[in-house]
Structure formats: structure tokens, C-alpha cells
Design a protein around this motif. Structure first.
Motif, PDB file in Angstrom:
ATOM      1  N   ARG A  81     -61.189 -22.740   2.631  1.00 28.29           N
ATOM      2  CA  ARG A  81     -62.337 -22.886   1.324  1.00 28.29           C
ATOM      3  C   ARG A  81     -62.431 -21.584   0.495  1.00 28.29           C
ATOM      4  O   ARG A  81     -62.905 -20.549   1.126  1.00 28.29           O
ATOM      5  CB  ARG A  81     -63.565 -23.334   1.809  1.00 28.29           C
ATOM      6  N   GLY A  98     -68.108 -30.262  -0.440  1.00 33.88           N
ATOM      7  CA  GLY A  98     -68.054 -31.311   0.629  1.00 33.88           C
ATOM      8  C   GLY A  98     -68.776 -30.930   1.797  1.00 33.88           C
ATOM      9  O   GLY A  98     -70.000 -30.676   1.715  1.00 33.88           O
ATOM     10  N   SER A  99     -68.133 -30.929   2.953  1.00 32.41           N
ATOM     11  CA  SER A  99     -68.862 -30.876   4.121  1.00 32.41           C
ATOM     12  C   SER A  99     -69.345 -29.372   4.399  1.00 32.41           C
ATOM     13  O   SER A  99     -70.420 -29.289   5.206  1.00 32.41           O
ATOM     14  CB  SER A  99     -68.269 -31.077   5.449  1.00 32.41           C
ATOM     15  N   ASP A 113     -60.807 -26.045  -2.131  1.00 34.05           N
ATOM     16  CA  ASP A 113     -60.549 -26.180  -0.490  1.00 34.05           C
ATOM     17  C   ASP A 113     -59.429 -26.939  -0.251  1.00 34.05           C
ATOM     18  O   ASP A 113     -58.666 -27.511  -1.218  1.00 34.05           O
ATOM     19  CB  ASP A 113     -61.803 -26.486   0.181  1.00 34.05           C
ATOM     20  N   LYS A 137     -56.967 -28.846   3.359  1.00 32.47           N
ATOM     21  CA  LYS A 137     -56.681 -28.867   4.601  1.00 32.47           C
ATOM     22  C   LYS A 137     -55.153 -28.777   4.939  1.00 32.47           C
ATOM     23  O   LYS A 137     -54.401 -29.309   4.139  1.00 32.47           O
ATOM     24  CB  LYS A 137     -56.777 -30.371   5.044  1.00 32.47           C
ATOM     25  N   THR A 154     -55.371 -33.880   0.124  1.00 32.16           N
ATOM     26  CA  THR A 154     -55.781 -32.951   0.883  1.00 32.16           C
ATOM     27  C   THR A 154     -56.253 -31.857   0.605  1.00 32.16           C
ATOM     28  O   THR A 154     -56.615 -30.849   1.181  1.00 32.16           O
ATOM     29  CB  THR A 154     -54.667 -32.705   2.043  1.00 32.16           C
ATOM     30  N   CYS A 155     -56.519 -31.815  -0.959  1.00 25.84           N
ATOM     31  CA  CYS A 155     -56.878 -30.396  -1.452  1.00 25.84           C
ATOM     32  C   CYS A 155     -58.052 -30.975  -2.371  1.00 25.84           C
ATOM     33  O   CYS A 155     -58.134 -32.011  -2.953  1.00 25.84           O
ATOM     34  CB  CYS A 155     -55.948 -30.100  -2.440  1.00 25.84           C
ATOM     35  N   ARG A 156     -58.921 -30.131  -2.862  1.00 26.35           N
ATOM     36  CA  ARG A 156     -60.001 -30.346  -3.875  1.00 26.35           C
ATOM     37  C   ARG A 156     -59.345 -29.406  -4.807  1.00 26.35           C
ATOM     38  O   ARG A 156     -59.171 -28.272  -4.756  1.00 26.35           O
ATOM     39  CB  ARG A 156     -61.355 -29.970  -3.538  1.00 26.35           C
TER      40      ARG A 156
HETATM   41  P1  TMP Z   1     -64.365 -31.759   4.014  1.00 22.87           P
HETATM   42  O1  TMP Z   1     -65.279 -30.632   2.867  1.00 22.87           O
HETATM   43  O2  TMP Z   1     -64.938 -32.981   3.631  1.00 22.87           O
HETATM   44  O3  TMP Z   1     -64.719 -30.949   5.226  1.00 22.87           O
HETATM   45  O4  TMP Z   1     -63.067 -31.272   3.351  1.00 22.87           O
HETATM   46  C1  TMP Z   1     -62.397 -30.248   2.999  1.00 22.87           C
HETATM   47  C2  TMP Z   1     -61.159 -30.145   2.647  1.00 22.87           C
HETATM   48  O5  TMP Z   1     -60.327 -30.886   3.575  1.00 22.87           O
HETATM   49  C3  TMP Z   1     -60.675 -30.978   1.193  1.00 22.87           C
HETATM   50  O6  TMP Z   1     -60.080 -30.622   0.693  1.00 22.87           O
HETATM   51  C4  TMP Z   1     -60.506 -32.319   1.718  1.00 22.87           C
HETATM   52  C5  TMP Z   1     -59.511 -31.999   2.910  1.00 22.87           C
HETATM   53  N1  TMP Z   1     -59.642 -33.071   3.992  1.00 22.87           N
HETATM   54  C6  TMP Z   1     -58.549 -33.846   4.550  1.00 22.87           C
HETATM   55  O7  TMP Z   1     -57.311 -33.288   4.085  1.00 22.87           O
HETATM   56  N2  TMP Z   1     -58.649 -34.703   5.325  1.00 22.87           N
HETATM   57  C7  TMP Z   1     -59.927 -35.324   5.872  1.00 22.87           C
HETATM   58  O8  TMP Z   1     -60.008 -36.134   6.696  1.00 22.87           O
HETATM   59  C8  TMP Z   1     -60.991 -34.436   5.394  1.00 22.87           C
HETATM   60  C9  TMP Z   1     -62.282 -34.693   6.051  1.00 22.87           C
HETATM   61  C10 TMP Z   1     -60.777 -33.568   4.686  1.00 22.87           C
END
Ligand code: TMP
Length: 244
Positions: A94, A99-100, A175, A177, A198-200
Motif C-alpha cells: 500500500r 480499503g481495509s 495499493d 495484491k 488486484t490493484c487500486r
Molecule cells: P483491501 O484494502 O481490501 O485489503 O485490498 C488491498 C488490495 O488487494 C487492493 O488493491 C485489492 C486487492 N485485493 C485482491 O486482489 N483480492 C482480494 O481478495 C482483496 C480483498 C483485495
């Protein structure tokens, strides 16, 4: 490589064998899920878009000495990859709070982090992919200390390369993943995909907190125009790749 046997079907991709045991074929689906598959839908053209974006980004990373599972892209929504054993970890990097991280810490959306934050989540759908502490990661034997050090270094290197690349696209990499796998020699390869799923990704041209969103948050949060946002990311990635 013609012989195909379905090895595994995930939420967004299907993995097939090929007649080379070292190589697998990934098929990118249009299916989209969120909140551990409680929300389900489809994003028209997503399979092709994510396969194309991932392929370009994996090749960019290879050029910057990050080893990935990417081999080639034989058709629009298929990718040949090296067979690896996926580590049951989701490595999140990040740069900006969203998000979370905001939900769990109270940090305000959009807070720029002084340095990138690397987090490890347990890749386990039944448990809802919980955030790990390092002690829990070692308790569950999910990776060794040396592997954790390597994963962190690789994730930060990916962040440097992708942040700079997306910056040139007029996009802020908020951010993302990553997933990693081990090859036969136990070498760590970057695996899975890197895409708007998988990205923001925030459009730097638009300060509006909803309009700037170019990633799966449009689907998660019902912001509309999901397909065109994904298409726009691909267009900018292609244009920037052609320039460099
Ligand atoms: P989060 O803020 O929901 O934890 O997500 C962080 C990053 O990870 C965001 O770029 C989205 C990605 N992500 C995935 O690729 N797969 C998932 O299952 C989740 C929850 C988030």
C-alpha cells in the motif's frame, strides 16, 4: 501444446495443464466476485483486458529483474505460465490508505503513507483471507523467515517499477495484491495476475473520489462504468508500453 486437463478453477481464472509438465495455461474469465464471493457478477471483456494488462506488466517486471511465471500469451484471454506451487499468502503493498486499511485503522482515505506498507494475508477462502501477524505466519508454517524477507523485497521492487510505470500513464498506484509461487528449484516467482482486479488505480486527471476509480472498486462499490474503466487502464498501459 494442445492436451488440456482442467487443474483448478478459481473465481477469475481457470488453470489447465499443457503437454509440457513445466508449463500451465491460465484462462482469464469475465466473472467478477467481491467480498469473498458474496457479491458475484460479470465484467464484459474483463478476461481479455486483465490477460493483456497482466502480460504487459509481467514483461515490464522481467525487464526490471523480477522473475515471474509469465511465458507467453497465445490467445487474447490465455496466458502460458511456469508451473509453480503457490504460497498460501496474499502479499499486499500500500502506498495510499484505502480499503481495509482505512476500515481497520481509521486512517483517512487517501492518506499518503510515508513509506510503502507490506502486509501478508492468509490465502484461505474458508477463513476469509485474514491479515496475518508474522508470528502467525510462522506458526502456520506458511513460509520461512528467509522467504518472508525475499517476498518483502520482491514486493517492494514490484511497487517501485509499477508505481513509476503507472505514474507515466497518469494513474496513481494506490495499493495492490501479489501472489508468489515456488518452482522446482524452490525459486520464488511472481505469479497470479496484476490487473484492475488486484490493484487500486486512481486517475490523476480526476480528483473526484468516485470518478477517479479505475479498478475493481467500481464493481465492489457499484460505481458503474466498470468495463470502460478497465478498458481505459488497458489503453494507457498499451500506449505507455509502446512509448518505452
Ligand atoms: P483491501 O484494502 O481490501 O485489503 O485490498 C488491498 C488490495 O488487494 C487492493 O488493491 C485489492 C486487492 N485485493 C485482491 O486482489 N483480492 C482480494 O481478495 C482483496 C480483498 C483485495
Amino acid at each position: 501444446m494442445t492436451a488440456r486437463h482442467k487443474l483448478y478453477e478459481g473465481k477469475a481464472k481457470i488453470l489447465y495443464t499443457t503437454d509440457d509438465p513445466e508449463i500451465l495455461l491460465t484462462y482469464f474469465k469475465d466473472d467478477a466476485t467481491a467480498f469473498n464471493a458474496q457479491k458475484r457478477g460479470s465484467i464484459a471483456g474483463k478476461g481479455e483486458i486483465n490477460c493483456a494488462i497482466s502480460s504487459h506488466l509481467f514483461q515490464l517486471l522481467e525487464a526490471h529483474h523480477v522473475s515471474t511465471h509469465f511465458v507467453d500469451r497465445p490467445t487474447a484471454n490465455e496466458m502460458h505460465v511456469r508451473a509453480v506451487t503457490i504460497l498460501p499468502l496474499e502479499v499486499v503493498v500500500r502506498n495510499i490508505a484505502a480499503g481495509s486499511l482505512c476500515q481497520q485503522t481509521g486512517l483517512e482515505l487517501g492518506t499518503v503513507l510515508e513509506q510503502p506498507l507490506v502486509e501478508f494475508y492468509y490465502k484461505n477462502d474458508a477463513l476469509g483471507d485474514p491479515l496475518l501477524t508474522l508470528d502467525r505466519l510462522f506458526l502456520l508454517d506458511l513460509a520461512t523467515a528467509a522467504q518472508v524477507d525475499q517476498l518483502r523485497a520482491k514486493a517492494l521492487q514490484v511497487n517501485r517499477v509499477l508505481s513509476e510505470f503507472f505514474q507515466k500513464c497518469g494513474i496513481t498506484l494506490v495499493d495492490f495484491k501479489l501472489e508468489f509461487g515456488l518452482d522446482r528449484e524452490q525459486q520464488i516467482l511472481l505469479a497470479d495476475e496484476i490487473s484492475p482486479d488486484t490493484c487500486r488505480l486512481w486517475d490523476q486527471a480526476d480528483p473526484d473520489p468516485n470518478r477517479r476509480v479505475m479498478d475493481k472498486d467500481r464493481f465492489r462499490r457499484d460505481l458503474g462504468d466498470v468495463e470502460s474503466a478497465y478498458q481505459q487502464v488497458l489503453q494507457r498501459v498499451l500506449a505507455q508500453t509502446a512509448q518505452s
